[in-house]
Scaffold this active site. Structure first.
Site, mmCIF file in Angstrom:
data_model
loop_
_atom_site.group_PDB
_atom_site.id
_atom_site.type_symbol
_atom_site.label_atom_id
_atom_site.label_comp_id
_atom_site.label_asym_id
_atom_site.label_seq_id
_atom_site.Cartn_x
_atom_site.Cartn_y
_atom_site.Cartn_z
ATOM 1 N N GLY A 135 0.882 -1.210 -0.013
ATOM 2 C CA GLY A 135 -0.021 -0.040 -0.084
ATOM 3 C C GLY A 135 0.711 1.473 0.007
ATOM 4 O O GLY A 135 1.969 1.194 -0.314
ATOM 5 N N ASN A 136 0.096 2.435 0.293
ATOM 6 C CA ASN A 136 1.012 3.671 0.316
ATOM 7 C C ASN A 136 0.381 4.467 1.408
ATOM 8 O O ASN A 136 -0.789 4.032 2.142
ATOM 9 C CB ASN A 136 0.965 4.295 -1.076
ATOM 10 C CG ASN A 136 -0.551 4.772 -1.512
ATOM 11 O OD1 ASN A 136 -1.197 5.461 -0.937
ATOM 12 N ND2 ASN A 136 -0.967 3.985 -2.807
ATOM 13 N N ARG A 137 0.977 5.835 1.440
ATOM 14 C CA ARG A 137 0.408 6.680 2.660
ATOM 15 C C ARG A 137 -0.693 7.443 2.450
ATOM 16 O O ARG A 137 -0.741 8.261 3.403
ATOM 17 C CB ARG A 137 1.803 7.414 3.009
ATOM 18 C CG ARG A 137 2.816 6.718 3.547
ATOM 19 C CD ARG A 137 4.011 7.586 3.802
ATOM 20 N NE ARG A 137 5.201 6.845 4.135
ATOM 21 C CZ ARG A 137 5.724 6.213 5.164
ATOM 22 N NH1 ARG A 137 4.789 6.184 5.917
ATOM 23 N NH2 ARG A 137 6.744 5.596 5.192
#
Ligand code: CTP
Length: 401
Positions: free
Chosen positions: A208-210
């Site tokens: 995933g990412n932020r």
């Protein structure tokens, strides 16, 4: 924002009357001029002084009091209103409005106004579920009133059931939506994506990412407040679901593409604020990957996800975001050309006041014709409105629906 809007807030005699103070305060914070009208029984629960202090305006409590600038002239209040909101609304006021009584300042104002009326009921579960109350609410709905349904929960009587005043945020969201109906995006369909997609490695882990989703939720709410019919396609996010918006929850890039394709069949514009994962695991393990089986190291094979902006075709405007850590304008320009966008918002996500998780953003807008507009640091909501200003302009140029 509710600047230049006059909200008449009717407060009736329910124990939830104290929550109306919070509503009044939030409306004032949003820039509205708030005129509170209390029924006599409401004043038994909360003092008019509370509302007077919060709104900095006289509070109307009776039909014939001389202290009120609107006394004897309920029509003036009815005419000043951009919207009338009754929160909390008791079974009694709902019944009065359903038959058109006007024997107190609030019901008289509602009868005399041409502004939209929002009712947020709060009462005992049996009173709410009583068919008389339900019939009255149906009548009001048929007459064009907006009802903010009460929530399920613990009631003042100690019983648990339907009848709690809806969440304040829900009431405020409904007010903004109703006030925005005739905005510059009225009848337009806008699809917004938000958050960071999650690509499953196994049933418990993902790549995933932020991204927090804040920018996308801000765009969706701003479009709603300007009258658009909004579909928000969101990856998992901690933010609460906005009111008056069709929200579609997805997890992965592939699911987001499916949802975007479906929603864009009738869209005027697609605004892709989502941080779509560029890669997904080639395969997802059915069971949790165990350390023992994986050994000292674990190699994940990743394959490309679909490029949603580039692949979903149709006759709608496309707005992209470019989250960059270097050369953001040059990189964004390339993306605009490659993905055939109408507009791209570039931001440097390494700056502490822009990018992920914070409420502010500093973006540069680059349009198809090459125009570059560097915006100063703003709230994400303000950035959203700047982007929508452009969307309104481009839609007008494009003509059509
Ligand atoms: N985007 C998309 N589908 C993807 C990846 C990105 O639709 N699989 C969209 C994003 O929502 C954004 C725009 O494309 O509006 C640019 O996203 P970004 O991640 O900055 O660009 P990429 O094309 O992924 O390029 P890179 O990651 O190499 O910078």
């Amino acid at each position: 924002m509710l600047t230049n809007k006059t909200v008449v807030l009717g407060v009736t005699g329910s124990i939830a009357a104290y929550k109306a103070a919070d509503i009044a305060s939030k409306l004032v914070q949003a820039g509205a001029e708030v005129r509170v009208v209390m029924t006599e029984s409401a004043t038994e629960f909360v003092s008019p002084l509370t509302f007077r202090s919060l709104t900095n305006q006289p509070v109307v409590t009776g039909m014939f009091e001389l202290a009120s600038e609107f006394s004897l002239e309920h029509v003036a209040l009815a005419e000043a209103a951009d919207v009338v909101v009754i929160a909390p609304a008791t079974a009694n006021i709902i019944a009065k409005l359903a038959v058109g009584l006007a024997d107190d300042m609030l019901s008289a104002t509602v009868l005399a106004t041409e502004a939209p009326v929002i009712i947020a009921p709060a009462m005992n579960v049996n009173m709410f579920q009583n068919s008389v109350t339900q019939d009255n609410l149906a009548k009001l709905k048929a007459r064009g009133f907006t009802i903010v349904d009460p929530a399920y929960g613990r009631l003042a009587s100690g019983k648990v059931g339907l009848g709690r005043l809806a969440e304040v945020e829900k009431i405020i969201g409904t007010i903004k939506q109703v006030l925005g109906r005739s905005g510059d995006l009225a009848a337009r369909r806008i699809v917004v994506t938000a958050g960071g997609t999650q690509e499953a490695i196994d049933p418990v882990r993902y790549v995933g990412n932020r991204s927090s989703g804040k920018m996308g939720y801000a765009v969706a709410e701003a479009a709603r407040d300007r009258g658009a019919k909004v579909t928000l396609i969101t990856a998992p996010s901690a933010l609460s679901e906005p009111v008056g918006i069709d929200v579609v929850h997805i997890t992965s890039a592939v699911e987001m593409k499916e949802a975007v394709t479906r929603a864009c069949a009738q869209a005027d514009a697609l605004i892709m604020t989502a941080a779509v994962a560029d890669y997904q695991p080639k395969s997802t393990a059915r069971q949790k990957i165990k350390k023992e089986a994986a050994g000292a190291g674990l190699t994940l094979e990743l394959v490309k996800t679909p490029d949603i902006l580039a692949e979903v075709k149709g006759d709608f405007l496309r707005v992209g975001f470019a989250a960059e850590t270097e050369d953001h304008v040059a990189n964004a320009r390339q993306k605009l050309a490659k993905k055939q966008l109408d507009l791209i918002a570039a931001n440097d996500v390494t700056a502490p006041d822009s990018g992920f998780t914070v409420d502010t953003n500093r973006v540069t807008l680059i349009s198809r014709d090459g125009k570059v507009e560097e915006l100063p640091l703003m709230l994400k909501r303000e950035v959203a409105d700047k982007i929508l200003d452009r969307v309104v302009g481009m839609l007008a140029e494009k003509g059509g629906r």
